[in-house]
Motif scaffolding. Structure first.
Motif, short mmCIF file in Angstrom:
data_model
loop_
_atom_site.label_atom_id
_atom_site.label_comp_id
_atom_site.label_asym_id
_atom_site.label_seq_id
_atom_site.Cartn_x
_atom_site.Cartn_y
_atom_site.Cartn_z
N LEU A 1 0.83 -1.21 0.00
CA LEU A 1 0.00 0.00 0.00
C LEU A 1 0.86 1.26 0.00
N ARG A 2 1.98 1.20 0.74
CA ARG A 2 2.88 2.37 0.77
C ARG A 2 3.44 2.62 -0.61
N LEU A 3 3.82 1.54 -1.31
CA LEU A 3 4.38 1.73 -2.65
C LEU A 3 3.33 2.30 -3.61
N GLN A 4 2.09 1.85 -3.46
CA GLN A 4 1.03 2.41 -4.32
C GLN A 4 0.84 3.90 -4.03
N ALA A 5 0.84 4.25 -2.74
CA ALA A 5 0.67 5.66 -2.37
C ALA A 5 1.84 6.49 -2.89
N PHE B 1 23.12 -5.47 3.03
CA PHE B 1 22.48 -4.36 2.37
C PHE B 1 20.97 -4.58 2.37
N THR B 2 20.25 -3.48 2.40
CA THR B 2 18.79 -3.56 2.31
C THR B 2 18.35 -2.75 1.09
N ARG B 3 17.07 -2.89 0.77
CA ARG B 3 16.59 -2.30 -0.48
C ARG B 3 15.53 -1.23 -0.26
N GLY B 4 15.54 -0.27 -1.16
CA GLY B 4 14.42 0.63 -1.32
C GLY B 4 13.98 0.48 -2.76
N TYR B 5 12.69 0.65 -3.02
CA TYR B 5 12.20 0.37 -4.37
C TYR B 5 11.32 1.48 -4.89
N GLY B 6 11.58 1.86 -6.13
CA GLY B 6 10.73 2.85 -6.80
C GLY B 6 10.33 2.35 -8.17
N MET C 1 7.51 -5.64 -5.53
CA MET C 1 8.46 -4.96 -4.65
C MET C 1 9.86 -5.47 -4.95
N GLY C 2 10.77 -4.56 -5.18
CA GLY C 2 12.14 -4.96 -5.49
C GLY C 2 12.26 -5.64 -6.85
N GLY C 3 11.20 -5.56 -7.67
CA GLY C 3 11.25 -6.17 -8.99
C GLY C 3 10.93 -7.66 -9.00
N THR C 4 11.08 -8.32 -7.83
CA THR C 4 10.90 -9.77 -7.79
C THR C 4 10.02 -10.24 -6.64
N PRO D 1 3.52 -8.62 -5.04
CA PRO D 1 2.90 -7.64 -5.94
C PRO D 1 2.36 -6.41 -5.20
N PHE D 2 2.34 -5.28 -5.91
CA PHE D 2 1.64 -4.08 -5.42
C PHE D 2 0.97 -3.41 -6.62
N ASN D 3 -0.01 -2.58 -6.34
CA ASN D 3 -0.76 -1.91 -7.40
C ASN D 3 -0.05 -0.63 -7.82
N LEU D 4 0.28 -0.56 -9.11
CA LEU D 4 1.07 0.55 -9.63
C LEU D 4 0.18 1.67 -10.16
N GLY D 5 -0.91 1.31 -10.79
CA GLY D 5 -1.79 2.29 -11.41
C GLY D 5 -2.50 1.61 -12.56
N GLU D 6 -3.53 2.27 -13.07
CA GLU D 6 -4.31 1.62 -14.13
C GLU D 6 -3.83 2.03 -15.52
N MET D 7 -4.21 1.27 -16.51
CA MET D 7 -4.01 1.67 -17.91
C MET D 7 -5.32 1.45 -18.66
N THR D 8 -5.55 2.24 -19.69
CA THR D 8 -6.80 2.10 -20.43
C THR D 8 -6.69 0.93 -21.40
N ILE D 9 -7.76 0.17 -21.49
CA ILE D 9 -7.87 -0.86 -22.52
C ILE D 9 -9.30 -0.87 -23.05
#
Lengths: 376, 148
Positions: free
Chosen positions: A191-195, A269-274, B52-55, B58-66
């Motif tokens: 949720l934090r990443l979405q925000a 090491f730890t990670r931050g993600y964007g 998260m971290g690419g691997t 999952p988290f919600n990034l945002g929507e896209m139109t389809i």
């Protein structure tokens, strides 16, 4: 007491008509097309898509035109439109490891496989105004090289192989969705990443900057920054399998932070993600720093009472549409509210003055009665 | 140029194809099969997820139109269109191509629509990759005094 007030329709209509005229500007200057904004103001389009939380470059460009370049207004328009769309589902999590990288740099490993790909960057430009752009002219074609065929691996994989960086636990848990359920605290990392990814760029940047200046012990290296396109796969129920429903440009930033270790974890090491829509690297780096700062509790770090460690503070103030909605509403009519404030102040003053100078209260009272009243 | 495409492959290609490329190819095919809508084209969104971290989780990034639609040809074959963006006409073309690819016209539709689309997609990708490759840094180490 609430007093309903009507009136102003004609003034409002005329104000909007004038707005349309001002938006168009000098008629001797060619009108800006949505396609021009989409192609030539692409970083503005990216910001509107990211904070508007809807990937659609044409809509974002239209919003920028309609908002006269006011980015928060444009984001507001996209957020409002977004709510009208039926949701057909969700995508499979995008595979950023398979990204076709336009840009990929690491501040930690010079010779990482895949190399340092600068891409179309402002970095290393002199930040001198280029007056050639004020005149029309042809753009020389960019040089071409020979690309590698295989996908570019994530840098953190190399640290992972040695066990020197905290592993990202594998999970297929369904993430919460801020756009569906109101945010409750304590929240969680998805949720934090979405925000953060839809948060205001300026706010997230300032929060990230505060961690660099010492408000939370959080010295970050950019392990990797990559920008490029990824396919978006979605399961299609009527087919029974997933197809790619499109392709989007993303910026991904992985930060690597030193961690002294805790009772349960060795030093590592730890990670931050964007991860942000479009080419938006300032935002992606900022997001990664703030993500890392907000992880202090799970990592067993000290509470430094830093703003960027305060989940409630960050998450409740990162959304510029919520912020501007509350901020800007105070310019709208509050005549009745203010009337009562005015009454209260006069009463308090009468009482204060009566207490200070018992014989003199009457004349002061007469003076205030002749002042103009706040109009409805 | 050959293209090996299963249904997932051609639907994915159609979803990503720019309308400016798909429309002329479709029109040049000069087919207008009779069909009935099972689901008229509708614009909507899908929630794009990241990890998260690419691997990680999952988290919600945002929507896209389809835009999606479903149709049935007179011979009973069903075609689905799921395309990026808000173009209902593009969704219709994609669904028609999907339906025709399941029938006896498949070879011609593949040759005249999908092969050129796949080629254009590959070329566009290769062009960007080549420009990116030209910005790859070649490090070199300066000769230092102590080596002499």
């Amino acid at each position: 007491m609430y007093v309903a007030v009507k009136g102003g329709e004609r003034a409002i209509d005329n104000a909007h008509a004038w707005l349309a005229e001002e938006r168009r500007g000098d008629l001797d200057v060619a009108e800006l097309s949505v396609a021009q904004i989409r192609e030539q103001l692409r970083l503005a389009v990216n910001r509107v898509m990211g904070e508007g939380s809807l990937y659609d470059p044409d809509l974002a460009a239209l919003a920028i035109k309609q908002a006269r370049g006011d980015m928060i207004e444009a984001i507001f328009l996209i957020r409002a439109y977004r709510t009208t769309l039926p949701r057909f589902g969700h995508s499979e999590p995008v595979d950023t490891g398979a990204m076709a990288c336009d840009r990929r740099v690491s501040a930690t490993f010079k010779d990482a496989p895949g190399g340092q790909i600068l891409g179309p960057t402002f970095d290393y430009t002199h930040r001198l105004l280029d007056f050639k752009l004020a005149a029309e002219g042809d753009v020389p074609e960019a040089a071409v090289g020979t690309p590698r065929a295989e996908p570019t691996p994530h840098i953190t994989e190399f640290l992972n192989q040695e066990g020197l960086i905290q592993a990202e636990p594998e999970s297929e848990a369904t993430p919460g969705d801020l756009t569906r359920e109101p945010l409750e605290l304590p929240s969680n990392r998805p949720l934090r990443l979405q925000a953060l990814t839809r948060g205001d760029e300026g706010f997230v940047l300032s929060m990230a900057y505060s961690t660099q200046r010492g408000y939370a012990r959080n010295h970050a290296f950019v392990g990797e920054l990559r920008i490029g396109k990824v396919a978006v796969e979605m399961d299609i129920p009527e087919l029974g399998f997933a197809i790619e429903v499109g392709e989007i440009e993303l910026t991904e930033c992985e930060t690597v932070n030193q961690f002294q270790g805790s009772k349960t974890e060795p030093p590592q090491f730890t990670r931050g993600y964007g991860l942000v829509f479009g080419q938006s690297e300032r935002k992606a780096i900022s997001m990664a720093l703030v993500d890392r700062a907000l992880r202090w509790k799970e990592l067993g770090e000290d509470d430094m009472s830093a703003p960027a460690q305060d989940e409630e503070f960050v998450l409740y103030h990162s959304d510029n549409i919520q912020a501007t909605g509350f901020l800007e509403h105070i310019k709208l009519p509050h005549y009745v509210d203010f009337q009562s404030e005015l009454e209260l102040i006069r009463k308090l003053r009468r009482e204060a003055e009566a207490a200070a100078q018992p014989g003199d209260a009457k004349s002061r009272d007469d003076a205030s009665a002749t002042s103009p009243e706040a109009a409805e | 140029m050959t293209v090996e495409l299963d249904r997932r492959g051609w639907m994915s290609l159609l979803a990503k194809a720019p309308m400016a490329e798909l429309a002329p190819l479709w029109r040049a095919l000069n087919m207008s099969p009779e069909f009935q809508w099972l689901r008229a084209p509708e614009v909507g969104a899908t929630m794009v997820r990241g990890r998260m971290g690419g691997t990680g989780a999952p988290f919600n990034l945002g929507e896209m139109t389809i835009t999606r639609c479903s149709l049935q040809l007179d011979d009973g074959v069903v075609g689905h269109g799921y395309v990026q963006g808000r173009d209902k006409e593009k969704a219709r073309m994609a669904a028609l191509v999907d339906a025709l690819m399941q029938g006896e016209m498949a070879d011609r539709v593949c040759r005249d629509v999908l092969v050129p689309l796949a080629g254009a997609f590959r070329d566009a990708k290769a062009e960007r990759a080549a420009k990116a490759a030209a910005t790859k840094v070649d490090f070199f180490t300066m000769v230092r005094g102590e080596d002499k």
